[in-house]
Design a protein around this motif. Structure first.
Motif, mmCIF file in Angstrom:
data_model
loop_
_atom_site.group_PDB
_atom_site.id
_atom_site.type_symbol
_atom_site.label_atom_id
_atom_site.label_comp_id
_atom_site.label_asym_id
_atom_site.label_seq_id
_atom_site.Cartn_x
_atom_site.Cartn_y
_atom_site.Cartn_z
ATOM 1 N N ARG A 10 0.835 -1.206 0.000
ATOM 2 C CA ARG A 10 0.000 0.000 0.000
ATOM 3 C C ARG A 10 0.875 1.262 0.000
ATOM 4 O O ARG A 10 0.556 2.251 -0.658
ATOM 5 C CB ARG A 10 -0.936 -0.003 1.209
ATOM 6 C CG ARG A 10 -2.119 -0.965 1.071
ATOM 7 C CD ARG A 10 -3.138 -0.736 2.151
ATOM 8 N NE ARG A 10 -2.639 -1.114 3.461
ATOM 9 C CZ ARG A 10 -2.772 -2.334 3.991
ATOM 10 N NH1 ARG A 10 -3.392 -3.290 3.302
ATOM 11 N NH2 ARG A 10 -2.305 -2.605 5.195
ATOM 12 N N GLU A 11 1.982 1.214 0.737
ATOM 13 C CA GLU A 11 2.903 2.352 0.722
ATOM 14 C C GLU A 11 3.472 2.548 -0.681
ATOM 15 O O GLU A 11 3.602 3.684 -1.164
ATOM 16 C CB GLU A 11 4.046 2.137 1.720
ATOM 17 C CG GLU A 11 5.000 3.326 1.744
ATOM 18 C CD GLU A 11 6.247 3.082 2.592
ATOM 19 O OE1 GLU A 11 7.073 4.014 2.670
ATOM 20 O OE2 GLU A 11 6.399 1.985 3.143
ATOM 21 N N ALA A 12 3.821 1.443 -1.343
ATOM 22 C CA ALA A 12 4.337 1.526 -2.711
ATOM 23 C C ALA A 12 3.303 2.172 -3.630
ATOM 24 O O ALA A 12 3.644 3.028 -4.462
ATOM 25 C CB ALA A 12 4.698 0.131 -3.214
ATOM 26 N N GLU A 13 2.053 1.769 -3.475
ATOM 27 C CA GLU A 13 0.979 2.340 -4.308
ATOM 28 C C GLU A 13 0.854 3.846 -4.058
ATOM 29 O O GLU A 13 0.657 4.635 -5.001
ATOM 30 C CB GLU A 13 -0.334 1.638 -3.995
ATOM 31 C CG GLU A 13 -1.419 1.840 -5.032
ATOM 32 C CD GLU A 13 -1.102 1.138 -6.342
ATOM 33 O OE1 GLU A 13 -1.174 1.808 -7.396
ATOM 34 O OE2 GLU A 13 -0.782 -0.071 -6.314
ATOM 35 N N ASP A 14 0.986 4.246 -2.817
ATOM 36 C CA ASP A 14 0.890 5.660 -2.465
ATOM 37 C C ASP A 14 2.038 6.455 -3.089
ATOM 38 O O ASP A 14 1.834 7.551 -3.635
ATOM 39 C CB ASP A 14 0.894 5.824 -0.946
ATOM 40 C CG ASP A 14 0.791 7.287 -0.523
ATOM 41 O OD1 ASP A 14 -0.253 7.894 -0.790
ATOM 42 O OD2 ASP A 14 1.758 7.797 0.064
#
Length: 344
Positions: free
Chosen positions: A205-209
């Motif tokens: 999710r951090e990567a997506e952000d």
């Protein structure tokens, strides 16, 4: 106690790398000025120093990997698909030029940081790749490179949050989020067969952000495209959606942006997913033999596509054994051997 020993070992290794860096960059004598940015990690600072424009462009990233991150010429050569002798000569020439021409090394000021960032990103990515390839091995030095690369990318994003720096950080976080699922009891597990319960979804999710933030800057680049491909792969596995066409489109854009052998083989794999194994093999056939002869992913993909067609057992076996012979990772080698023995 194990954690403490690991931290002591990592600290000693980091100290040794710093000592080697000091010895290798005796010409480094930065003079702090008001225009010079404060770089929070000394290794990242020295990487920007190694990206000095007076150094041959082909030697800047290898010089960072050897001098700052402690990789051997042999390991660096494998990343750049050249022989160790060729890479050794390239590094020697760069160091000789530094010594004999008296290139003034100093931390770049704000105006120069942007010009050197691309070379630094390449070095961070190459370092991560070395650590990623060591998953499942006992090489602690190479294992630690994934964490170090992600840390350096985070520091760089804090220093200069441009689109490609964010894209590289997103790319590495996507890959790292799946690292625990790549090996199960010592066995290599490809992405399509991984247990998503073992994935680090908060990291994904951090990567997506980070990728979304990079996209908002409207400065598309190679690392953002690679991260977008990883995003599509992750979403496909988590949701069950058929996202092969978007992945193929992104691979095509990436191959146009950066037509490296790795990206072209990736495009062939994506083409096979959408249009069938014959189309994938056609893409592979367009690549020059000089680029593919010792490139393991080319032979691994060719073998699996030929196996899907089940029309030429001899060619299939030959491709598998070329791939197996070029594989350093024991778990991946065992996986390919198992695939090669399956009925075509």
């Amino acid at each position: 106690m194990v954690t403490a020993r690991n931290r002591l070992r990592d600290g000693a290794r980091a100290g040794k790398t710093r000592e080697q860096t000091t010895n290798s960059l005796l010409v480094l004598a930065p003079t702090q000025t008001e225009k010079m940015p404060v770089i929070a990690d000394k290794r990242l600072e020295l990487m920007f120093v190694c990206a000095h424009p007076a150094i041959d462009a082909a030697a800047r990233t290898p010089l960072m990997l050897q001098t700052v991150l402690g990789l051997t010429a042999e390991r660096i050569a494998s990343s750049f698909l050249v022989s160790p002798d060729t890479m050794g000569r390239r590094l020697s020439r760069a160091k000789a030029r530094i010594k004999h021409t008296g290139i003034a090394f100093e931390v770049p000021d704000e105006d120069e940081i942007g010009e050197r960032t691309g070379d630094v990103l390449e070095a961070i990515y190459a370092a991560y790749g070395h650590g990623w390839d060591s998953t499942g091995s006992d090489d602690q030095t190479r294992k630690g490179l994934t964490e170090e690369a992600i840390w350096l990318a985070r520091v760089l994003v804090e220093l200069r949050p441009d689109a490609e720096a964010l894209g590289l950080l997103a790319l590495m976080l996507f890959c790292e989020s799946r690292s625990a699922a790549r090996r199960v009891e010592g066995r290599y597990v490809p992405l399509a067969e991984q247990d998503t319960a073992l994935w680090n979804l908060s990291m994904a999710r951090e990567a997506e952000d980070k990728l979304r933030t990079a996209g908002g800057l409207e400065q598309p680049g190679r690392f953002q495209l690679e991260a977008a491909i990883q995003s599509v792969l992750v979403q496909s596995r988590l949701t069950g959606a058929d996202l092969r066409l978007p992945a193929w489109t992104l691979h095509g854009l990436l191959a146009q942006k950066a037509p490296t052998i790795g990206n072209l083989v990736g495009l062939a794999a994506a083409t096979a997913e959408v249009h069938g194994p014959e189309a994938g093999l056609h893409e592979l056939a367009q690549l020059p033999e000089a680029m593919t002869g010792d490139y393991q992913p080319f032979w691994a993909l060719k073998a699996q596509l030929l196996q899907q067609l089940a029309t030429d057992q001899h060619a299939t076996a030959t491709a598998f054994w070329r791939a197996i012979g070029l594989t350093e990772d024991g778990a991946v080698r065992a996986y390919l051997i198992g695939k090669s023995t399956q009925a075509g």
